[in-house]
Write a protein that holds these residues in place. Structure first.
Motif, PDB file in Angstrom:
ATOM      1  N   CYS A 104       0.827  -1.207   0.000  1.00 45.99           N
ATOM      2  CA  CYS A 104       0.000   0.000   0.000  1.00 45.99           C
ATOM      3  C   CYS A 104       0.863   1.260   0.000  1.00 45.99           C
ATOM      4  N   ASP A 105       1.926   1.246   0.784  1.00 42.89           N
ATOM      5  CA  ASP A 105       2.835   2.405   0.820  1.00 42.89           C
ATOM      6  C   ASP A 105       3.426   2.683  -0.557  1.00 42.89           C
ATOM      7  N   LYS A 106       3.806   1.629  -1.258  1.00 41.04           N
ATOM      8  CA  LYS A 106       4.394   1.799  -2.587  1.00 41.04           C
ATOM      9  C   LYS A 106       3.384   2.350  -3.590  1.00 41.04           C
ATOM     10  N   MET A 107       2.098   2.059  -3.363  1.00 36.03           N
ATOM     11  CA  MET A 107       1.049   2.519  -4.282  1.00 36.03           C
ATOM     12  C   MET A 107       0.367   3.788  -3.786  1.00 36.03           C
ATOM     13  N   ASP A 108       0.927   4.395  -2.707  1.00 35.48           N
ATOM     14  CA  ASP A 108       0.355   5.617  -2.130  1.00 35.48           C
ATOM     15  C   ASP A 108      -1.094   5.431  -1.689  1.00 35.48           C
ATOM     16  N   ILE A 109      -1.398   4.250  -1.172  1.00 40.33           N
ATOM     17  CA  ILE A 109      -2.717   3.972  -0.600  1.00 40.33           C
ATOM     18  C   ILE A 109      -2.625   4.180   0.905  1.00 40.33           C
ATOM     19  N   PRO A 110      -3.447   5.037   1.488  1.00 40.56           N
ATOM     20  CA  PRO A 110      -3.418   5.236   2.942  1.00 40.56           C
ATOM     21  C   PRO A 110      -3.630   3.907   3.671  1.00 40.56           C
ATOM     22  N   VAL A 111      -2.787   3.606   4.632  1.00 39.07           N
ATOM     23  CA  VAL A 111      -2.845   2.313   5.308  1.00 39.07           C
ATOM     24  C   VAL A 111      -2.467   2.483   6.770  1.00 39.07           C
ATOM     25  N   ILE A 112      -3.082   1.667   7.619  1.00 41.53           N
ATOM     26  CA  ILE A 112      -2.775   1.692   9.041  1.00 41.53           C
ATOM     27  C   ILE A 112      -2.572   0.256   9.513  1.00 41.53           C
ATOM     28  N   MET A 113      -1.567   0.052  10.350  1.00 46.37           N
ATOM     29  CA  MET A 113      -1.313  -1.269  10.915  1.00 46.37           C
ATOM     30  C   MET A 113      -2.212  -1.475  12.137  1.00 46.37           C
ATOM     31  N   THR A 114      -2.835  -2.651  12.205  1.00 51.80           N
ATOM     32  CA  THR A 114      -3.685  -3.010  13.332  1.00 51.80           C
ATOM     33  C   THR A 114      -3.258  -4.370  13.866  1.00 51.80           C
ATOM     34  N   SER A 115      -3.782  -4.723  15.012  1.00 51.53           N
ATOM     35  CA  SER A 115      -3.401  -5.965  15.675  1.00 51.53           C
ATOM     36  C   SER A 115      -3.741  -7.199  14.837  1.00 51.53           C
ATOM     37  N   ASP A 116      -2.971  -8.268  15.060  1.00 56.81           N
ATOM     38  CA  ASP A 116      -3.236  -9.514  14.336  1.00 56.81           C
ATOM     39  C   ASP A 116      -4.109 -10.476  15.144  1.00 56.81           C
ATOM     40  N   ILE A 117      -4.700  -9.992  16.237  1.00 56.69           N
ATOM     41  CA  ILE A 117      -5.514 -10.874  17.070  1.00 56.69           C
ATOM     42  C   ILE A 117      -7.015 -10.646  16.892  1.00 56.69           C
ATOM     43  N   HIS A 118      -7.398  -9.741  16.018  1.00 61.38           N
ATOM     44  CA  HIS A 118      -8.819  -9.426  15.860  1.00 61.38           C
ATOM     45  C   HIS A 118      -9.582 -10.617  15.281  1.00 61.38           C
ATOM     46  N   ARG A 119     -10.725 -10.907  15.908  1.00 62.17           N
ATOM     47  CA  ARG A 119     -11.551 -12.028  15.468  1.00 62.17           C
ATOM     48  C   ARG A 119     -12.479 -11.635  14.324  1.00 62.17           C
ATOM     49  N   ALA A 120     -12.878 -10.374  14.307  1.00 62.47           N
ATOM     50  CA  ALA A 120     -13.828  -9.912  13.297  1.00 62.47           C
ATOM     51  C   ALA A 120     -13.416  -8.543  12.784  1.00 62.47           C
ATOM     52  N   ALA A 121     -13.967  -8.189  11.607  1.00 61.22           N
ATOM     53  CA  ALA A 121     -13.631  -6.901  11.002  1.00 61.22           C
ATOM     54  C   ALA A 121     -14.049  -5.738  11.892  1.00 61.22           C
ATOM     55  N   ALA A 122     -15.149  -5.890  12.639  1.00 61.30           N
ATOM     56  CA  ALA A 122     -15.596  -4.806  13.523  1.00 61.30           C
ATOM     57  C   ALA A 122     -14.565  -4.498  14.599  1.00 61.30           C
ATOM     58  N   ASN A 123     -13.847  -5.528  15.067  1.00 58.27           N
ATOM     59  CA  ASN A 123     -12.770  -5.285  16.035  1.00 58.27           C
ATOM     60  C   ASN A 123     -11.661  -4.447  15.414  1.00 58.27           C
ATOM     61  N   ARG A 124     -11.350  -4.734  14.158  1.00 53.72           N
ATOM     62  CA  ARG A 124     -10.294  -3.989  13.468  1.00 53.72           C
ATOM     63  C   ARG A 124     -10.717  -2.538  13.253  1.00 53.72           C
ATOM     64  N   LEU A 125     -11.990  -2.338  12.898  1.00 53.46           N
ATOM     65  CA  LEU A 125     -12.491  -0.976  12.729  1.00 53.46           C
ATOM     66  C   LEU A 125     -12.466  -0.213  14.046  1.00 53.46           C
ATOM     67  N   GLN A 126     -12.768  -0.919  15.136  1.00 61.18           N
ATOM     68  CA  GLN A 126     -12.752  -0.249  16.433  1.00 61.18           C
ATOM     69  C   GLN A 126     -11.354   0.252  16.762  1.00 61.18           C
ATOM     70  N   GLU A 127     -10.350  -0.558  16.438  1.00 62.69           N
ATOM     71  CA  GLU A 127      -8.969  -0.125  16.672  1.00 62.69           C
ATOM     72  C   GLU A 127      -8.641   1.100  15.824  1.00 62.69           C
ATOM     73  N   VAL A 128      -9.105   1.096  14.578  1.00 66.99           N
ATOM     74  CA  VAL A 128      -8.904   2.266  13.712  1.00 66.99           C
ATOM     75  C   VAL A 128      -9.555   3.501  14.334  1.00 66.99           C
ATOM     76  N   SER A 129     -10.759   3.308  14.900  1.00 68.45           N
ATOM     77  CA  SER A 129     -11.496   4.444  15.465  1.00 68.45           C
ATOM     78  C   SER A 129     -10.792   5.070  16.668  1.00 68.45           C
ATOM     79  N   GLU A 130      -9.863   4.339  17.270  1.00 72.19           N
ATOM     80  CA  GLU A 130      -9.112   4.866  18.407  1.00 72.19           C
ATOM     81  C   GLU A 130      -8.067   5.890  17.961  1.00 72.19           C
TER      82      GLU A 130
END
Length: 248
Positions: free
Chosen positions: A59-85
């Motif tokens: 994503c960095d090479k293609m200039d796509i905005p990207v954020i690293m999140t934890s690898d323990i999330h069970r569902a996409a909503a958990n990942r979104l919650q981390e983004v919301s923080e």
């Protein structure tokens, strides 16, 4: 009102490992999803949320905005919650990272004109379900709702049951789900509910706990999720046939 589109992109898919980086006409799949999502006129910002350095580097090479999140999330909503923080928005829209041909009309329809911030609130897209084979497929989540289009229940089995009448329409869940911050925080802090555990449907948690899930109907909203090599071949062919060509 700020609306953030979030594309969860995992590397460790069971059926198709590394699918976010699978090549489609010279670009990785995540690039196609991002370009498609950016066609929406109602998203203020779009970001990829990943748990893998390989996807982040791409994503960095293609200039796509990207954020690293934890690898323990069970569902996409958990990942979104981390983004919301770390990224503040009034509304967070979950956009599947394995749908290069995601329906842009459905993206826009999932974003309401007004999002309450004092109560848990979410939205979900539904579409008609007419094919008997799709109706019986447990991977298609069937939806029932009230007259104000608020979700009442969702199930892998065909509902409602045609006991006294067959004069009705079946509808299915489309995986474009929106949340305010309170809804994401609720999901993160709550345990799976009774029917979520029975049906194996993450989104059922909101209904288990009486939260509002406002539905929007988008006609003929069918998109192909890339879960197998065969799906990938089909998407490559469809993109070629439709002549889709994003200017970089």
């Amino acid at each position: 009102m700020k609306v953030l589109g979030v594309i969860p992109a995992r590397y460790g898919s069971t059926r198709l490992p590394g699918k976010a980086l699978k090549d489609i006409h010279g670009h990785p799949m995540v690039w196609w999803v991002y370009k498609r999502v950016c066609e929406s006129k109602r998203l203020d910002e779009v970001i990829v949320a990943t748990d893998d350095d390989r996807i982040k580097d791409a994503c960095d090479k293609m200039d796509i905005p990207v954020i690293m999140t934890s690898d323990i999330h069970r569902a996409a909503a958990n990942r979104l919650q981390e983004v919301s923080e770390s990224i503040k928005a009034d509304f967070y829209l979950q956009l599947n990272g394995d749908e290069p041909l995601i329906n842009v009309q459905a993206i826009d329809a999932a974003i309401p004109d007004y999002v309450p911030q004092d109560v848990e609130f979410g939205t979900n897209i539904i579409t008609e379900l007419n094919d008997p084979a799709q109706l019986m497929d447990p991977s298609n989540i069937k939806m029932v709702f009230d007259d104000s289009m608020k979700a009442l229940y969702m199930s892998r089995t065909p509902i409602p049951y045609p006991f006294k009448s067959i004069d009705f329409q079946y509808y299915k869940h489309v995986g474009i789900i929106g949340y305010n911050k309170k809804m994401l925080d609720f999901y993160q802090s709550s345990k799976p509910g009774k029917f979520e555990l029975i049906e194996g449907i993450d989104t059922l948690r909101f209904l288990d706990y009486g939260k509002t899930l406002q539905l929007s109907l988008v006609h003929d909203c069918h998109s192909l999720s890339v879960d197998t090599e065969k799906d990938l071949e089909m998407v490559i062919k469809m993109i070629e046939e439709q002549g889709i060509n994003y200017n970089e």
